[in-house]
Design a protein around this motif. Sequence first.
Motif, PDB file in Angstrom:
ATOM      1  N   GLU A  38     -28.848 -20.091 -32.824  1.00 38.06           N
ATOM      2  CA  GLU A  38     -29.099 -21.526 -32.778  1.00 38.06           C
ATOM      3  C   GLU A  38     -28.606 -22.215 -34.048  1.00 38.06           C
ATOM      4  OE1 GLU A  38     -33.275 -21.779 -32.027  1.00 38.06           O
ATOM      5  OE2 GLU A  38     -33.036 -21.585 -29.850  1.00 38.06           O
ATOM      6  N   GLN A  39     -28.838 -21.593 -35.198  1.00 38.16           N
ATOM      7  CA  GLN A  39     -28.402 -22.176 -36.460  1.00 38.16           C
ATOM      8  C   GLN A  39     -26.881 -22.211 -36.532  1.00 38.16           C
ATOM      9  OE1 GLN A  39     -29.813 -20.153 -39.974  1.00 38.16           O
ATOM     10  NE2 GLN A  39     -29.042 -21.722 -41.372  1.00 38.16           N
ATOM     11  N   THR A  40     -26.231 -21.171 -36.035  1.00 34.02           N
ATOM     12  CA  THR A  40     -24.772 -21.112 -36.069  1.00 34.02           C
ATOM     13  C   THR A  40     -24.163 -22.181 -35.175  1.00 34.02           C
ATOM     14  OG1 THR A  40     -24.856 -18.724 -36.488  1.00 34.02           O
ATOM     15  CG2 THR A  40     -22.759 -19.627 -35.745  1.00 34.02           C
ATOM     16  N   CYS A  41     -24.756 -22.423 -34.015  1.00 29.98           N
ATOM     17  CA  CYS A  41     -24.276 -23.486 -33.126  1.00 29.98           C
ATOM     18  C   CYS A  41     -24.282 -24.834 -33.841  1.00 29.98           C
ATOM     19  CB  CYS A  41     -25.151 -23.580 -31.875  1.00 29.98           C
ATOM     20  SG  CYS A  41     -24.986 -22.214 -30.717  1.00 29.98           S
ATOM     21  N   VAL A  42     -25.368 -25.109 -34.546  1.00 28.33           N
ATOM     22  CA  VAL A  42     -25.500 -26.384 -35.271  1.00 28.33           C
ATOM     23  C   VAL A  42     -24.471 -26.471 -36.390  1.00 28.33           C
ATOM     24  CG1 VAL A  42     -27.027 -27.763 -36.733  1.00 28.33           C
ATOM     25  CG2 VAL A  42     -27.934 -26.656 -34.691  1.00 28.33           C
ATOM     26  N   ILE A  43     -24.258 -25.377 -37.110  1.00 24.84           N
ATOM     27  CA  ILE A  43     -23.283 -25.368 -38.205  1.00 24.84           C
ATOM     28  C   ILE A  43     -21.870 -25.611 -37.665  1.00 24.84           C
ATOM     29  CG2 ILE A  43     -22.187 -23.946 -39.980  1.00 24.84           C
ATOM     30  CD1 ILE A  43     -24.905 -22.565 -40.359  1.00 24.84           C
ATOM     31  N   ILE A  44     -21.530 -24.953 -36.560  1.00 22.55           N
ATOM     32  CA  ILE A  44     -20.211 -25.160 -35.945  1.00 22.55           C
ATOM     33  C   ILE A  44     -20.016 -26.637 -35.614  1.00 22.55           C
ATOM     34  CG2 ILE A  44     -18.796 -24.711 -33.896  1.00 22.55           C
ATOM     35  CD1 ILE A  44     -20.033 -21.898 -33.824  1.00 22.55           C
ATOM     36  N   ALA A  45     -21.029 -27.245 -34.995  1.00 22.74           N
ATOM     37  CA  ALA A  45     -20.947 -28.662 -34.623  1.00 22.74           C
ATOM     38  C   ALA A  45     -20.718 -29.539 -35.843  1.00 22.74           C
ATOM     39  CB  ALA A  45     -22.216 -29.079 -33.887  1.00 22.74           C
ATOM     40  N   GLU A  46     -21.466 -29.280 -36.901  1.00 21.67           N
ATOM     41  CA  GLU A  46     -21.341 -30.086 -38.119  1.00 21.67           C
ATOM     42  C   GLU A  46     -19.954 -29.940 -38.744  1.00 21.67           C
ATOM     43  OE1 GLU A  46     -24.544 -28.635 -40.460  1.00 21.67           O
ATOM     44  OE2 GLU A  46     -26.045 -29.934 -39.521  1.00 21.67           O
ATOM     45  N   GLU A  47     -19.427 -28.721 -38.756  1.00 22.19           N
ATOM     46  CA  GLU A  47     -18.121 -28.498 -39.369  1.00 22.19           C
ATOM     47  C   GLU A  47     -17.004 -29.136 -38.543  1.00 22.19           C
ATOM     48  OE1 GLU A  47     -17.710 -27.461 -42.312  1.00 22.19           O
ATOM     49  OE2 GLU A  47     -19.750 -26.718 -42.678  1.00 22.19           O
ATOM     50  N   ILE A  48     -17.115 -29.108 -37.217  1.00 24.31           N
ATOM     51  CA  ILE A  48     -16.122 -29.774 -36.363  1.00 24.31           C
ATOM     52  C   ILE A  48     -16.132 -31.272 -36.641  1.00 24.31           C
ATOM     53  CG2 ILE A  48     -15.526 -30.398 -33.989  1.00 24.31           C
ATOM     54  CD1 ILE A  48     -16.531 -27.640 -33.126  1.00 24.31           C
ATOM     55  N   ARG A  49     -17.328 -31.852 -36.746  1.00 29.17           N
ATOM     56  CA  ARG A  49     -17.425 -33.291 -37.018  1.00 29.17           C
ATOM     57  C   ARG A  49     -16.902 -33.641 -38.403  1.00 29.17           C
ATOM     58  NH1 ARG A  49     -23.613 -33.826 -34.933  1.00 29.17           N
ATOM     59  NH2 ARG A  49     -23.235 -33.450 -32.703  1.00 29.17           N
ATOM     60  N   ASN A  50     -17.006 -32.716 -39.338  1.00 26.18           N
ATOM     61  CA  ASN A  50     -16.458 -32.955 -40.671  1.00 26.18           C
ATOM     62  C   ASN A  50     -14.929 -32.989 -40.656  1.00 26.18           C
ATOM     63  OD1 ASN A  50     -18.978 -33.073 -41.904  1.00 26.18           O
ATOM     64  ND2 ASN A  50     -18.977 -30.911 -42.477  1.00 26.18           N
ATOM     65  N   LEU A  51     -14.326 -32.257 -39.721  1.00 24.99           N
ATOM     66  CA  LEU A  51     -12.872 -32.158 -39.650  1.00 24.99           C
ATOM     67  C   LEU A  51     -12.243 -33.203 -38.739  1.00 24.99           C
ATOM     68  CD1 LEU A  51     -12.450 -28.267 -39.470  1.00 24.99           C
ATOM     69  CD2 LEU A  51     -12.079 -29.750 -41.461  1.00 24.99           C
ATOM     70  N   ALA A  52     -13.028 -33.793 -37.847  1.00 24.95           N
ATOM     71  CA  ALA A  52     -12.480 -34.763 -36.895  1.00 24.95           C
ATOM     72  C   ALA A  52     -13.507 -35.843 -36.598  1.00 24.95           C
ATOM     73  CB  ALA A  52     -12.065 -34.066 -35.594  1.00 24.95           C
ATOM     74  N   LYS A  53     -13.044 -37.074 -36.505  1.00 29.42           N
ATOM     75  CA  LYS A  53     -13.917 -38.184 -36.147  1.00 29.42           C
ATOM     76  C   LYS A  53     -14.120 -38.174 -34.637  1.00 29.42           C
ATOM     77  CE  LYS A  53     -14.434 -43.201 -36.481  1.00 29.42           C
ATOM     78  NZ  LYS A  53     -13.805 -44.475 -36.934  1.00 29.42           N
ATOM     79  N   ILE A  54     -15.361 -38.063 -34.209  1.00 26.59           N
ATOM     80  CA  ILE A  54     -15.671 -37.965 -32.782  1.00 26.59           C
ATOM     81  C   ILE A  54     -16.720 -39.013 -32.426  1.00 26.59           C
ATOM     82  CG2 ILE A  54     -16.583 -36.488 -30.944  1.00 26.59           C
ATOM     83  CD1 ILE A  54     -15.670 -34.078 -32.710  1.00 26.59           C
ATOM     84  N   ASN A  55     -16.433 -39.819 -31.413  1.00 27.83           N
ATOM     85  CA  ASN A  55     -17.407 -40.771 -30.897  1.00 27.83           C
ATOM     86  C   ASN A  55     -17.367 -40.758 -29.375  1.00 27.83           C
ATOM     87  OD1 ASN A  55     -15.203 -42.541 -30.142  1.00 27.83           O
ATOM     88  ND2 ASN A  55     -15.076 -43.112 -32.304  1.00 27.83           N
ATOM     89  N   ASN A  56     -18.100 -41.680 -28.736  1.00 27.13           N
ATOM     90  CA  ASN A  56     -18.183 -41.625 -27.277  1.00 27.13           C
ATOM     91  C   ASN A  56     -16.867 -42.005 -26.596  1.00 27.13           C
ATOM     92  OD1 ASN A  56     -18.739 -44.353 -28.209  1.00 27.13           O
ATOM     93  ND2 ASN A  56     -19.212 -44.846 -26.073  1.00 27.13           N
ATOM     94  N   ASP A  57     -15.923 -42.608 -27.353  1.00 24.84           N
ATOM     95  CA  ASP A  57     -14.622 -42.956 -26.780  1.00 24.84           C
ATOM     96  C   ASP A  57     -13.577 -41.858 -26.989  1.00 24.84           C
ATOM     97  OD1 ASP A  57     -15.485 -45.478 -25.925  1.00 24.84           O
ATOM     98  OD2 ASP A  57     -15.153 -46.334 -27.919  1.00 24.84           O
ATOM     99  N   THR A  58     -13.938 -40.821 -27.704  1.00 22.96           N
ATOM    100  CA  THR A  58     -12.998 -39.731 -27.984  1.00 22.96           C
ATOM    101  C   THR A  58     -12.785 -38.869 -26.743  1.00 22.96           C
ATOM    102  OG1 THR A  58     -13.721 -39.637 -30.301  1.00 22.96           O
ATOM    103  CG2 THR A  58     -12.540 -37.723 -29.439  1.00 22.96           C
ATOM    104  N   LEU A  59     -11.541 -38.569 -26.449  1.00 24.03           N
ATOM    105  CA  LEU A  59     -11.213 -37.624 -25.378  1.00 24.03           C
ATOM    106  C   LEU A  59     -10.698 -36.349 -26.029  1.00 24.03           C
ATOM    107  CD1 LEU A  59     -10.764 -36.701 -22.488  1.00 24.03           C
ATOM    108  CD2 LEU A  59      -8.540 -37.874 -22.525  1.00 24.03           C
ATOM    109  N   THR A  60     -11.356 -35.239 -25.750  1.00 22.38           N
ATOM    110  CA  THR A  60     -10.996 -33.949 -26.345  1.00 22.38           C
ATOM    111  C   THR A  60     -10.528 -32.980 -25.269  1.00 22.38           C
ATOM    112  OG1 THR A  60     -12.670 -34.259 -28.067  1.00 22.38           O
ATOM    113  CG2 THR A  60     -11.814 -32.037 -27.762  1.00 22.38           C
ATOM    114  N   LEU A  61      -9.422 -32.325 -25.523  1.00 19.85           N
ATOM    115  CA  LEU A  61      -8.937 -31.240 -24.676  1.00 19.85           C
ATOM    116  C   LEU A  61      -9.259 -29.926 -25.365  1.00 19.85           C
ATOM    117  CD1 LEU A  61      -7.277 -29.975 -22.351  1.00 19.85           C
ATOM    118  CD2 LEU A  61      -5.210 -30.378 -23.739  1.00 19.85           C
ATOM    119  N   VAL A  62     -10.106 -29.119 -24.741  1.00 16.30           N
ATOM    120  CA  VAL A  62     -10.449 -27.807 -25.284  1.00 16.30           C
ATOM    121  C   VAL A  62      -9.607 -26.765 -24.559  1.00 16.30           C
ATOM    122  CG1 VAL A  62     -12.266 -26.134 -25.765  1.00 16.30           C
ATOM    123  CG2 VAL A  62     -12.801 -28.584 -25.735  1.00 16.30           C
TER     124      VAL A  62
END
Length: 289
Positions: A78-102
């Motif tokens: 659970e802690q790792t999931c949260v850390i991954i999310a935080e680091e992704i947001r640090n590297l890219a600006k993401i909001n509700n209008d963002t379209l992401t291709l995974v």
Amino acid sequence: MQNIRTDLAVEAHELSRKQAKDAAEIDGVISEVEKMGDITVTRVEITNENGSEKLGKAKGTYVTIDAPDLKYSLETYEQTCVIIAEEIRNLAKINNDTLTLVVGLGNREITPDALGSSVVSKLLVTHHIKQQRDSDILGDNISGVCALAPGVLGTTGIETADIIKAVSEKVKPHLIIAVDALAAASVERVSNTIQISDAGIQPGAGVGNNREGLNEETTGTKVIAIGVPTVIDAATISKVKIPDEMTPLMVTTNDIDLVIERAAKTVANGINLALHHGITLRDVESYIG
């Protein structure tokens, strides 16, 4: 370093300093380490060509999350999931209008290489819903997400990069997240480490099968690469000299099925949390299962 194969910038940094027999930082490389309980987060930033040459990595930021008990500890997961999310947001600006291709890279038929496709199967995909008129039911904190698992050249006959670029040209995402299995130089890091980078990715590099790179230059879109080391080059751990001309022999752990299942769930839910600000880990698991 040419005799030691690794996709991890943190290992390349350690090896470069060790071979130079100098504990001082390398020009063009900035690193910092942060401890979060049993989890260690190391950030390596390659800022110039000298740093890129010394480490054998493209310029950019590389975040390494070492979570030794990831396979067995719910708290660590659970802690790792949260850390991954935080680091992704640090590297890219993401909001509700963002379209992401995974994009899930790799061969789903080979277990150590199935991380990417397994991650894609666990994502909360929303692009098709947000395109509909009643997309307001998702709320303002859910961004658009589409996903692709293109397979490998040997099974499709098409370069993976060409597939991704073609889809990207049609969908026009603001961000691409590419997920792939990696190779490590340290046995301890196999299955216990996650690397996140804004430098893009080189499919197949970990097993000596380089394909065209996926980065902002080749796709026209910001690319974040996420990987988990699932194999190690036998030459790295063997005391016997292996001829350079031999095909690389990659080895993995005997519990690789468990490794892929837990690593894929962790990475996927880290991505889910990063892209959808208004949901919790419990929400994601209730949606995806």
